[in-house]
Design a protein around this motif. Structure first.
Motif, PDB file in Angstrom:
ATOM      1  N   TYR A  69      -4.142  -2.461 -42.383  1.00 21.73           N
ATOM      2  CA  TYR A  69      -4.109  -3.529 -41.390  1.00 21.73           C
ATOM      3  C   TYR A  69      -4.596  -2.961 -40.060  1.00 21.73           C
ATOM      4  N   VAL A  70      -5.512  -3.647 -39.391  1.00 25.09           N
ATOM      5  CA  VAL A  70      -6.108  -3.166 -38.143  1.00 25.09           C
ATOM      6  C   VAL A  70      -5.547  -3.960 -36.963  1.00 25.09           C
ATOM      7  N   THR A  71      -5.133  -3.227 -35.903  1.00 24.78           N
ATOM      8  CA  THR A  71      -4.635  -3.866 -34.684  1.00 24.78           C
ATOM      9  C   THR A  71      -5.191  -3.152 -33.460  1.00 24.78           C
ATOM     10  N   ARG A  72      -5.045  -3.784 -32.317  1.00 28.34           N
ATOM     11  CA  ARG A  72      -5.465  -3.164 -31.061  1.00 28.34           C
ATOM     12  C   ARG A  72      -4.345  -2.323 -30.457  1.00 28.34           C
ATOM     13  N   THR A  73      -3.105  -2.655 -30.749  1.00 23.68           N
ATOM     14  CA  THR A  73      -1.963  -1.967 -30.149  1.00 23.68           C
ATOM     15  C   THR A  73      -1.166  -1.228 -31.216  1.00 23.68           C
ATOM     16  N   ARG A  74      -0.127  -0.499 -30.756  1.00 21.51           N
ATOM     17  CA  ARG A  74       0.643   0.336 -31.666  1.00 21.51           C
ATOM     18  C   ARG A  74       2.146   0.093 -31.541  1.00 21.51           C
ATOM     19  N   GLY A  75       2.551  -1.042 -31.009  1.00 18.41           N
ATOM     20  CA  GLY A  75       3.964  -1.323 -30.768  1.00 18.41           C
ATOM     21  C   GLY A  75       4.600  -2.124 -31.891  1.00 18.41           C
ATOM     22  N   LYS A  76       5.795  -2.625 -31.603  1.00 13.53           N
ATOM     23  CA  LYS A  76       6.534  -3.424 -32.581  1.00 13.53           C
ATOM     24  C   LYS A  76       5.771  -4.702 -32.918  1.00 13.53           C
ATOM     25  N   LYS A  77       5.114  -5.264 -31.920  1.00 15.56           N
ATOM     26  CA  LYS A  77       4.359  -6.508 -32.116  1.00 15.56           C
ATOM     27  C   LYS A  77       3.243  -6.327 -33.148  1.00 15.56           C
ATOM     28  N   ALA A  78       2.715  -5.126 -33.280  1.00 15.01           N
ATOM     29  CA  ALA A  78       1.679  -4.842 -34.271  1.00 15.01           C
ATOM     30  C   ALA A  78       2.280  -4.403 -35.598  1.00 15.01           C
ATOM     31  N   ALA A  79       3.402  -3.683 -35.562  1.00 17.39           N
ATOM     32  CA  ALA A  79       4.014  -3.159 -36.785  1.00 17.39           C
ATOM     33  C   ALA A  79       4.675  -4.253 -37.609  1.00 17.39           C
ATOM     34  N   LEU A  80       5.231  -5.258 -36.952  1.00 17.83           N
ATOM     35  CA  LEU A  80       5.957  -6.301 -37.657  1.00 17.83           C
ATOM     36  C   LEU A  80       5.075  -7.121 -38.603  1.00 17.83           C
ATOM     37  N   PRO A  81       3.914  -7.643 -38.182  1.00 17.92           N
ATOM     38  CA  PRO A  81       3.076  -8.380 -39.131  1.00 17.92           C
ATOM     39  C   PRO A  81       2.553  -7.502 -40.261  1.00 17.92           C
ATOM     40  N   PHE A  82       2.279  -6.235 -39.954  1.00 17.43           N
ATOM     41  CA  PHE A  82       1.827  -5.310 -40.996  1.00 17.43           C
ATOM     42  C   PHE A  82       2.903  -5.132 -42.067  1.00 17.43           C
ATOM     43  N   MET A  83       4.128  -4.922 -41.650  1.00 18.91           N
ATOM     44  CA  MET A  83       5.212  -4.716 -42.606  1.00 18.91           C
ATOM     45  C   MET A  83       5.523  -5.993 -43.384  1.00 18.91           C
ATOM     46  N   LYS A  84       5.467  -7.133 -42.718  1.00 17.25           N
ATOM     47  CA  LYS A  84       5.697  -8.403 -43.412  1.00 17.25           C
ATOM     48  C   LYS A  84       4.642  -8.614 -44.491  1.00 17.25           C
ATOM     49  N   LYS A  85       3.388  -8.330 -44.154  1.00 13.38           N
ATOM     50  CA  LYS A  85       2.297  -8.498 -45.104  1.00 13.38           C
ATOM     51  C   LYS A  85       2.460  -7.559 -46.297  1.00 13.38           C
ATOM     52  N   ALA A  86       2.816  -6.308 -46.025  1.00  8.96           N
ATOM     53  CA  ALA A  86       2.986  -5.328 -47.102  1.00  8.96           C
ATOM     54  C   ALA A  86       4.148  -5.703 -48.012  1.00  8.96           C
ATOM     55  N   LEU A  87       5.257  -6.128 -47.443  1.00 10.63           N
ATOM     56  CA  LEU A  87       6.416  -6.503 -48.258  1.00 10.63           C
ATOM     57  C   LEU A  87       6.152  -7.769 -49.063  1.00 10.63           C
ATOM     58  N   LYS A  88       5.428  -8.710 -48.480  1.00 11.96           N
ATOM     59  CA  LYS A  88       5.132  -9.949 -49.187  1.00 11.96           C
ATOM     60  C   LYS A  88       4.197  -9.705 -50.370  1.00 11.96           C
ATOM     61  N   ARG A  89       3.195  -8.873 -50.182  1.00 11.73           N
ATOM     62  CA  ARG A  89       2.209  -8.651 -51.241  1.00 11.73           C
ATOM     63  C   ARG A  89       2.668  -7.681 -52.318  1.00 11.73           C
ATOM     64  N   ASN A  90       3.515  -6.703 -51.959  1.00  9.42           N
ATOM     65  CA  ASN A  90       3.832  -5.631 -52.891  1.00  9.42           C
ATOM     66  C   ASN A  90       5.291  -5.547 -53.302  1.00  9.42           C
ATOM     67  N   GLY A  91       6.130  -6.425 -52.809  1.00 11.35           N
ATOM     68  CA  GLY A  91       7.542  -6.349 -53.167  1.00 11.35           C
ATOM     69  C   GLY A  91       8.265  -5.362 -52.263  1.00 11.35           C
ATOM     70  N   SER A  92       9.501  -5.080 -52.610  1.00 11.30           N
ATOM     71  CA  SER A  92      10.334  -4.250 -51.754  1.00 11.30           C
ATOM     72  C   SER A  92      10.589  -2.891 -52.407  1.00 11.30           C
ATOM     73  N   PRO A  93      10.331  -1.796 -51.699  1.00  8.44           N
ATOM     74  CA  PRO A  93      10.577  -0.468 -52.259  1.00  8.44           C
ATOM     75  C   PRO A  93      12.022  -0.029 -52.040  1.00  8.44           C
ATOM     76  N   GLU A  94      12.392   1.045 -52.701  1.00 13.02           N
ATOM     77  CA  GLU A  94      13.731   1.593 -52.496  1.00 13.02           C
ATOM     78  C   GLU A  94      13.817   2.326 -51.167  1.00 13.02           C
ATOM     79  N   ARG A  95      12.796   3.110 -50.834  1.00 16.58           N
ATOM     80  CA  ARG A  95      12.757   3.888 -49.597  1.00 16.58           C
ATOM     81  C   ARG A  95      11.408   3.717 -48.916  1.00 16.58           C
ATOM     82  N   ILE A  96      11.424   3.744 -47.588  1.00 20.47           N
ATOM     83  CA  ILE A  96      10.196   3.702 -46.800  1.00 20.47           C
ATOM     84  C   ILE A  96      10.217   4.913 -45.875  1.00 20.47           C
ATOM     85  N   THR A  97       9.253   5.814 -46.052  1.00 18.50           N
ATOM     86  CA  THR A  97       9.180   7.034 -45.261  1.00 18.50           C
ATOM     87  C   THR A  97       8.165   6.846 -44.143  1.00 18.50           C
ATOM     88  N   THR A  98       8.581   7.159 -42.916  1.00 17.57           N
ATOM     89  CA  THR A  98       7.701   7.015 -41.755  1.00 17.57           C
ATOM     90  C   THR A  98       7.781   8.264 -40.901  1.00 17.57           C
TER      91      THR A  98
END
Length: 168
Positions: free
Chosen positions: A62-91
């Protein structure tokens, strides 16, 4: 090849992705690694957010102009919606991930470690190699399209050498 991929590739990519996700949803120890990498577009810094699973397959970009919560939230929503929910998320230690995961109610699934996200860091290398060969990007849309197509092709043709024995 490019024209063929634009016409028929999305159908095959969707089928391959759908089959893989249906198999992985039942897998109990599915682990994701999230990271962002910067990319220059016409002299401006943009961020390419990427999700890689525990086997090294790229799940989402996912490509964004910024690096804050406002950019991370749609990316994570999209990933969870398309791929389901994992047991652990490493960041890594970026606070945007913590804020976005708290907003989604996944705060208990996050693992933060200095070298824990090396799986996703090493997945940036093929992308960087191809980016240099293409002499960078001109628009955000072209970067997003390239990142998604490159991920599907790389996942399909990437051979896990550690799974193949020496005789083969």
């Amino acid at each position: 090849m490019r024209f063929w991929w634009k016409r028929f590739g999305p159908m095959f990519a969707r089928d391959i992705r759908r089959q893989r996700i249906s198999r992985m949803r039942g897998f109990r120890h599915w682990r994701w690694h999230l990271d962002e990498v910067f990319a220059m577009i016409n002299g401006e810094t943009h961020y390419l957010w990427r999700t890689v699973d525990h086997e090294g397959e790229l799940l989402e970009s996912y490509v964004t102009r910024t690096r804050g919560k406002k950019a991370a939230l749609p990316f994570m929503k999209k990933a969870l919606k398309r791929n389901g929910s994992p047991e652990r998320i490493t960041t890594d230690g970026l606070r945007s991930y913590q804020a976005a995961m708290r907003g989604l109610g996944n705060g208990h699934r996050q693992e933060i470690g200095r070298h824990a996200d090396s799986r996703v860091e090493s997945s940036h290398l093929p992308f960087r190699r191809r980016e240099r060969a293409m002499l960078r990007f001109g628009r955000m849309a072209s970067l997003q399209q390239f990142a998604s197509v490159h991920a599907n092709v790389h996942n399909h043709f990437n051979l896990e050498r550690r799974l193949v024995d020496r005789q083969t």
